[in-house]
Design a protein around this motif. Structure first.
Motif, PDB file in Angstrom:
ATOM      1  N   ARG A 199       1.054  -1.217  -0.148  1.00  0.00           N
ATOM      2  CA  ARG A 199      -0.162   0.120   0.022  1.00  0.00           C
ATOM      3  C   ARG A 199       0.973   1.164   0.025  1.00  0.00           C
ATOM      4  NH1 ARG A 199      -4.540  -1.445   4.552  1.00  0.00           N
ATOM      5  NH2 ARG A 199      -5.458  -3.310   3.591  1.00  0.00           N
ATOM      6  N   PRO A 200       0.828   2.027  -0.867  1.00  0.00           N
ATOM      7  CA  PRO A 200      -0.081   2.074  -2.137  1.00  0.00           C
ATOM      8  C   PRO A 200       0.429   0.769  -2.952  1.00  0.00           C
ATOM      9  CG  PRO A 200       0.752   4.418  -1.934  1.00  0.00           C
ATOM     10  CD  PRO A 200       1.521   3.381  -0.936  1.00  0.00           C
ATOM     11  N   GLY A 201      -0.591   0.407  -3.926  1.00  0.00           N
ATOM     12  CA  GLY A 201      -0.384  -0.698  -4.875  1.00  0.00           C
ATOM     13  C   GLY A 201       0.518  -0.212  -6.061  1.00  0.00           C
ATOM     14  N   VAL A 202       1.012  -1.243  -6.942  1.00  0.00           N
ATOM     15  CA  VAL A 202       1.787  -0.808  -8.067  1.00  0.00           C
ATOM     16  C   VAL A 202       1.121   0.167  -9.055  1.00  0.00           C
ATOM     17  CG1 VAL A 202       2.974  -2.990  -7.730  1.00  0.00           C
ATOM     18  CG2 VAL A 202       0.996  -2.713  -9.347  1.00  0.00           C
ATOM     19  N   ALA A 203      -0.102   0.149  -9.076  1.00  0.00           N
ATOM     20  CA  ALA A 203      -0.482   1.353 -10.047  1.00  0.00           C
ATOM     21  C   ALA A 203      -0.191   2.554  -9.869  1.00  0.00           C
ATOM     22  CB  ALA A 203      -2.166   1.097 -10.060  1.00  0.00           C
ATOM     23  N   SER A 204      -0.033   2.903  -8.661  1.00  0.00           N
ATOM     24  CA  SER A 204       0.426   4.404  -8.228  1.00  0.00           C
ATOM     25  C   SER A 204       1.956   4.441  -8.843  1.00  0.00           C
ATOM     26  CB  SER A 204       0.419   4.504  -6.943  1.00  0.00           C
ATOM     27  OG  SER A 204      -1.115   4.645  -6.440  1.00  0.00           O
ATOM     28  N   LEU A 205       2.615   3.201  -8.516  1.00  0.00           N
ATOM     29  CA  LEU A 205       4.122   3.265  -9.063  1.00  0.00           C
ATOM     30  C   LEU A 205       4.176   3.653 -10.653  1.00  0.00           C
ATOM     31  CD1 LEU A 205       5.949   0.299  -6.959  1.00  0.00           C
ATOM     32  CD2 LEU A 205       6.342   2.981  -7.015  1.00  0.00           C
ATOM     33  N   GLU A 206       3.252   2.590 -11.132  1.00  0.00           N
ATOM     34  CA  GLU A 206       3.506   2.586 -12.592  1.00  0.00           C
ATOM     35  C   GLU A 206       3.348   3.948 -13.403  1.00  0.00           C
ATOM     36  OE1 GLU A 206       2.709  -2.040 -13.434  1.00  0.00           O
ATOM     37  OE2 GLU A 206       1.146  -0.717 -13.144  1.00  0.00           O
ATOM     38  N   ILE A 207       2.242   4.541 -12.750  1.00  0.00           N
ATOM     39  CA  ILE A 207       1.880   6.001 -13.247  1.00  0.00           C
ATOM     40  C   ILE A 207       3.152   7.063 -13.127  1.00  0.00           C
ATOM     41  CG2 ILE A 207       0.183   7.889 -12.954  1.00  0.00           C
ATOM     42  CD1 ILE A 207      -0.932   5.554 -14.409  1.00  0.00           C
ATOM     43  N   ALA A 208       3.436   7.040 -11.846  1.00  0.00           N
ATOM     44  CA  ALA A 208       4.501   7.803 -11.400  1.00  0.00           C
ATOM     45  C   ALA A 208       5.758   7.762 -12.163  1.00  0.00           C
ATOM     46  CB  ALA A 208       4.458   8.038 -10.047  1.00  0.00           C
ATOM     47  N   GLN A 209       6.043   6.425 -12.427  1.00  0.00           N
ATOM     48  CA  GLN A 209       7.472   6.449 -13.070  1.00  0.00           C
ATOM     49  C   GLN A 209       7.906   6.818 -14.391  1.00  0.00           C
ATOM     50  OE1 GLN A 209       7.663   1.929 -12.576  1.00  0.00           O
ATOM     51  NE2 GLN A 209       8.623   2.144 -10.703  1.00  0.00           N
ATOM     52  N   ASP A 210       6.446   6.932 -15.210  1.00  0.00           N
ATOM     53  CA  ASP A 210       6.751   7.286 -16.491  1.00  0.00           C
ATOM     54  C   ASP A 210       6.168   8.627 -16.725  1.00  0.00           C
ATOM     55  OD1 ASP A 210       6.152   7.614 -19.511  1.00  0.00           O
ATOM     56  OD2 ASP A 210       7.220   5.562 -19.608  1.00  0.00           O
ATOM     57  N   ARG A 211       6.990   9.678 -17.182  1.00  0.00           N
ATOM     58  CA  ARG A 211       6.308  10.956 -17.267  1.00  0.00           C
ATOM     59  C   ARG A 211       5.235  11.119 -18.405  1.00  0.00           C
ATOM     60  NH1 ARG A 211      11.846  13.092 -15.665  1.00  0.00           N
ATOM     61  NH2 ARG A 211      11.245  14.478 -13.912  1.00  0.00           N
ATOM     62  N   ALA A 212       5.534  10.281 -19.528  1.00  0.00           N
ATOM     63  CA  ALA A 212       4.243  10.405 -20.747  1.00  0.00           C
ATOM     64  C   ALA A 212       3.214   9.657 -20.259  1.00  0.00           C
ATOM     65  CB  ALA A 212       4.789   9.645 -21.716  1.00  0.00           C
ATOM     66  N   VAL A 213       3.206   8.621 -19.503  1.00  0.00           N
ATOM     67  CA  VAL A 213       2.306   7.771 -18.889  1.00  0.00           C
ATOM     68  C   VAL A 213       1.444   8.694 -17.980  1.00  0.00           C
ATOM     69  CG1 VAL A 213       1.339   5.885 -17.551  1.00  0.00           C
ATOM     70  CG2 VAL A 213       3.076   5.451 -19.338  1.00  0.00           C
ATOM     71  N   GLU A 214       2.313   9.396 -16.970  1.00  0.00           N
ATOM     72  CA  GLU A 214       1.478  10.007 -15.818  1.00  0.00           C
ATOM     73  C   GLU A 214       0.775  11.372 -16.665  1.00  0.00           C
ATOM     74  OE1 GLU A 214       4.016  11.795 -12.075  1.00  0.00           O
ATOM     75  OE2 GLU A 214       4.361  13.090 -13.953  1.00  0.00           O
TER      76      GLU A 214
END
Length: 352
Positions: free
Chosen positions: A91-106
């Motif tokens: 917690r938080p889960g991996v969804a929050s990680l994945e969004i914040a790790q890539d500026r384009a995805v974010e």
């Protein structure tokens, strides 16, 4: 699910944020188990247990998962696929990680959720860099899509035809190009979200940077920031809900003439929230522990009319004796050893 005091909280990452999370957890009666690859991580100084292993070591992560009752992370540059093996314990889960790790995805995510960002484009080639300059105009900033923080991995294009050179300067890695924007101030929304969707937000600090590094957060913020706070809080709340985020989430904003623009998301406790340790009823660190353990969220009320938090960067820390002698200063040192240029060694908070 409520995790009762006496349980063990896993903290992935051994830096100062993990150190302050472990301190807050101890005050609530929890033990902490740090996982980090470093030989002497600062967070291990205040934790009951420490596993020294690479973040992508699946065997070590498996043993770590078995040893803790809930887990969290103190920074976002982590292998999300490996951390996924922690499942619902994370917690938080991996969804929050994945969004914040890539500026384009974010940026895609922020826009889909209704937030505003600077005009931008993906850059994966010289032609992309030229096209971004033609479409977005100058000045233009090129930012690596991954692993950037404190101004690292960024270069400006200010003269015609210089976008390719800016991309070269950041190593020709996959990047985003952002149009330069006119802004009056920088500020952050620090929000805590519980598993049931309840949220709590602190007062909004004005953030002052130098060379891409936060130097000071201060409250109250100027009138322009205060006027944009409600819209920014609504944006941050929507982002947290869309992520299903549990814990503290920080969203950095530019205060512009036509309203707030999101700079970036940090799915964790944040440097601009350090003032809450002395300046609020519940600090961001205690609140994060409360949220991930299923405890009720605490009050975020500011307890002083004015609060200033200054980072101690590099050799700033050598003045610790003078700061410690100031009865109005609250000194925090991170136990990092020898100072280096640009390295956050501690911070000092003053109230009133």
């Amino acid at each position: 699910m409520r995790i009762p005091p006496g349980s063990t909280i896993g903290i992935i990452g051994g830096g100062q944020l993990g150190r302050m999370l472990a301190g807050a957890a101890a005050e609530l009666g929890y033990k902490c188990h740090v996982l980090a690859p470093d030989a002497d991580p600062p967070a291990a100084d205040v934790a009951a247990h420490c596993t020294r292993a690479d973040y992508a070591d699946c065997d070590a992560l498996g043993r770590f998962a078995d040893a803790v009752d809930v887990a969290t992370y103190e920074f976002e540059n982590l292998p999300a696929d490996a951390l996924a093996r922690l499942g619902a314990k994370l917690r938080p889960g991996v969804a929050s990680l994945e969004i914040a790790q890539d500026r384009a995805v974010e940026k895609d995510f922020i826009e889909r959720t209704g937030g505003r960002v600077a005009r931008w484009a993906r850059v994966d080639s010289d032609d992309d860099a030229r096209a971004a300059e033609a479409a977005l105009g100058l000045p233009l900033v090129l930012k690596g899509r991954r692993l950037g923080y404190d101004g690292k991995g960024q270069a400006w294009a200010r003269e015609a035809g210089s976008a390719v050179a800016a991309w070269n300067a950041i190593g020709r890695e996959p990047a985003v190009a952002e149009a330069g924007i006119a802004f009056e101030a920088e500020f952050s929304i620090i929000l805590a979200r519980a598993a049931d969707g309840a949220t709590a937000v602190w007062d909004v600090p004005l953030n002052l940077h130098a060379e891409g590094i936060l130097r000071r957060s201060q409250l109250p913020a100027p009138a322009l920031v205060e006027a944009q706070a409600d819209e920014a809080i609504a944006t941050a709340t929507a982002l947290a809900a869309a992520l299903g985020h549990v814990g503290v989430l920080t969203v950095e904003f530019f205060a512009c003439a036509d309203g707030p623009i999101v700079n970036e998301i940090a799915p964790r406790v944040h440097n601009s929230g350090h003032w809450t340790i002395e300046g609020a009823v519940t600090s961001q660190f205690e609140q994060h522990i409360r949220a991930i353990c299923g405890l009720p969220l605490g009050s975020t009320r500011r307890i002083a009319p004015a609060v200033t938090m200054d980072n101690l960067i590099g050799d700033d820390v050598l003045g610790w004796e003078k700061i410690a002698a100031d009865p109005e200063a609250k000194l925090h040192l991170y136990g990092k050893g020898a100072p280096r240029p640009g390295r956050k060694m501690g911070h000092v908070t003053r109230l009133g």
